[in-house]
Design a protein around this motif. Structure first.
Motif, PDB file in Angstrom:
ATOM      1  N   UNK A  32     -49.287  68.640  39.329  1.00  0.00           N
ATOM      2  CA  UNK A  32     -48.122  69.581  39.970  1.00  0.00           C
ATOM      3  C   UNK A  32     -47.152  69.591  38.744  1.00  0.00           C
ATOM      4  N   UNK A  33     -46.674  70.558  38.822  1.00  0.00           N
ATOM      5  CA  UNK A  33     -45.414  71.131  37.542  1.00  0.00           C
ATOM      6  C   UNK A  33     -44.348  70.304  37.596  1.00  0.00           C
ATOM      7  N   UNK A  34     -43.916  69.552  38.969  1.00  0.00           N
ATOM      8  CA  UNK A  34     -42.615  68.816  39.169  1.00  0.00           C
ATOM      9  C   UNK A  34     -42.790  67.545  38.301  1.00  0.00           C
ATOM     10  N   UNK A  35     -43.988  66.933  38.404  1.00  0.00           N
ATOM     11  CA  UNK A  35     -44.164  65.625  37.967  1.00  0.00           C
ATOM     12  C   UNK A  35     -43.722  65.294  36.620  1.00  0.00           C
ATOM     13  N   UNK A  36     -43.622  66.183  35.925  1.00  0.00           N
ATOM     14  CA  UNK A  36     -43.039  65.915  34.437  1.00  0.00           C
ATOM     15  C   UNK A  36     -41.982  66.414  34.229  1.00  0.00           C
ATOM     16  N   UNK A  37     -41.485  67.306  35.164  1.00  0.00           N
ATOM     17  CA  UNK A  37     -40.143  68.032  34.739  1.00  0.00           C
ATOM     18  C   UNK A  37     -38.918  67.037  35.508  1.00  0.00           C
ATOM     19  N   UNK A  38     -39.244  66.237  36.507  1.00  0.00           N
ATOM     20  CA  UNK A  38     -38.368  65.495  37.296  1.00  0.00           C
ATOM     21  C   UNK A  38     -37.939  64.069  36.262  1.00  0.00           C
ATOM     22  N   UNK A  39     -36.739  63.482  36.210  1.00  0.00           N
ATOM     23  CA  UNK A  39     -36.621  62.421  35.603  1.00  0.00           C
ATOM     24  C   UNK A  39     -36.932  61.052  36.059  1.00  0.00           C
ATOM     25  N   UNK A  40     -37.690  60.944  37.257  1.00  0.00           N
ATOM     26  CA  UNK A  40     -38.441  60.228  37.857  1.00  0.00           C
ATOM     27  C   UNK A  40     -39.796  60.205  38.435  1.00  0.00           C
ATOM     28  N   UNK A  41     -40.621  59.207  38.609  1.00  0.00           N
ATOM     29  CA  UNK A  41     -41.854  59.356  39.212  1.00  0.00           C
ATOM     30  C   UNK A  41     -41.640  59.770  40.572  1.00  0.00           C
ATOM     31  N   UNK A  42     -42.007  61.064  40.950  1.00  0.00           N
ATOM     32  CA  UNK A  42     -41.667  61.295  42.536  1.00  0.00           C
ATOM     33  C   UNK A  42     -42.626  60.548  43.380  1.00  0.00           C
TER      34      UNK A  42
END
Length: 310
Positions: A158-168
């Motif tokens: 997923x592209x959001x896993x590395x973009x977010x400042x937390x582990x989703x």
């Protein structure tokens, strides 16, 4: 000569009085005919299931003797309710839902109200296109939306896993992820409700506020929002009920992360008790406790709404 006098026919009932009697009977029968379908639906979809759940919650299955006779129902009175309230998993699920509601309700209702005010302002163009684009996530089925978000949150994919400042999908980030999923799906639905209510605000009131020197921001906060306060409270009631019944998003994410357990919310707790453990008495007791919490919170919100309106 004999004169034969014809017999007089009996005087029939006065036609106006007869018509009045028929209208009276129709007026007495009309409320029952109009309320009949609703009463049948209420009885079949609400009262009967609640009564059956109440019956199930008073029994539990136990083995007799050495267990060769199989399980049988035992009347335990309020034992299932005591077991549910004493279960740490159920208390943790209530805490998870409470933290979810504290994050989700202000974000979703505040965002929906802000978008509705922007659409209602004169500066926004292509209102129908914007409202349709925001409303579209609501048209996506919850399970499909959950799978899409789970893919976006998945590590390495997923592209959001590395973009977010937390582990989703971590233990500390799964709650914000679920809040994001639910807010994305329900934001447009509530925005349409608020926008429809804003369109009913009298234009002469807005023009009077403009003449008095109120700017767009002051008009929105001091005129528009107070006039649609009943609609906001109704949306708040439904959002509170929906928050307590949170089920789809954690159910989908449970397959992608161990941070979401089988009893992460009260609805998942009921699902696990009924369809995994086959403990229908405990499941019925937990569901009735959840329904009671929904009713009490809804009554509290409506009471606050009535007091605020006065």
């Amino acid at each position: 000569m004999t004169v034969v006098t014809p017999e007089r026919p009996e005087h029939p009932e006065h036609p106006e009085r007869a018509a009045s009697g028929r209208r009276t009977r129709r007026s007495r029968l009309a409320p029952w005919l109009l309320a009949g379908p609703f009463a049948l639906l209420l009885l079949g979809t609400v009262l009967v299931p609640i009564g059956y759940a109440l019956y199930l919650s008073l029994f539990t299955e136990r083995l007799s003797g050495l267990g060769f006779d199989g399980p049988h129902d035992v009347f335990v009175w309020l034992g299932n309710y005591a077991d549910v309230l004493g279960d740490a998993a159920f208390r943790d699920s209530v805490g998870n839902v409470a933290r979810y509601a504290l994050l989700h309700i202000p974000l979703m209702l505040g965002g929906a109200l802000l978008l509705a005010l922007l659409l209602d302002s004169a500066t926004v163009r292509l209102r129908q296109l914007w409202s349709l684009s925001v409303f579209l996530p609501y048209a996506v089925p919850g399970v499909i939306a959950g799978l899409i978000w789970a893919y976006l949150f998945s590590p390495g994919v997923g592209p959001l896993n590395d973009a977010l400042p937390w582990d989703p999908l971590g233990s500390d980030g799964v709650l914000p992820s679920i809040v994001t999923m639910a807010t994305w799906q329900w934001l447009g639905y509530n925005m349409i409700i608020f926008y429809t209510a804003l369109r009913t605000v009298p234009r002469d009131v807005l023009e009077a506020a403009t003449v008095d020197g109120a700017g767009p921001l002051r008009t929105a906060l001091a005129v528009k929002v107070p006039m649609i306060r009943p609609t906001v409270f109704v949306a708040l009631v439904f959002t509170v009920i929906g928050s307590l019944q949170l089920f789809t998003e954690p159910l989908v994410l449970r397959s992608f992360t161990p941070s979401v357990t089988s009893t992460w919310t009260p609805s998942l707790y009921v699902y696990e008790a009924a369809f995994v453990s086959n403990d229908y008495g405990r499941a019925a007791a937990a569901s009735l406790l959840l329904a009671l919490a929904c009713a009490l919170l809804s009554a509290l919100v409506m009471r606050l709404s009535t007091r605020r309106s006065r």
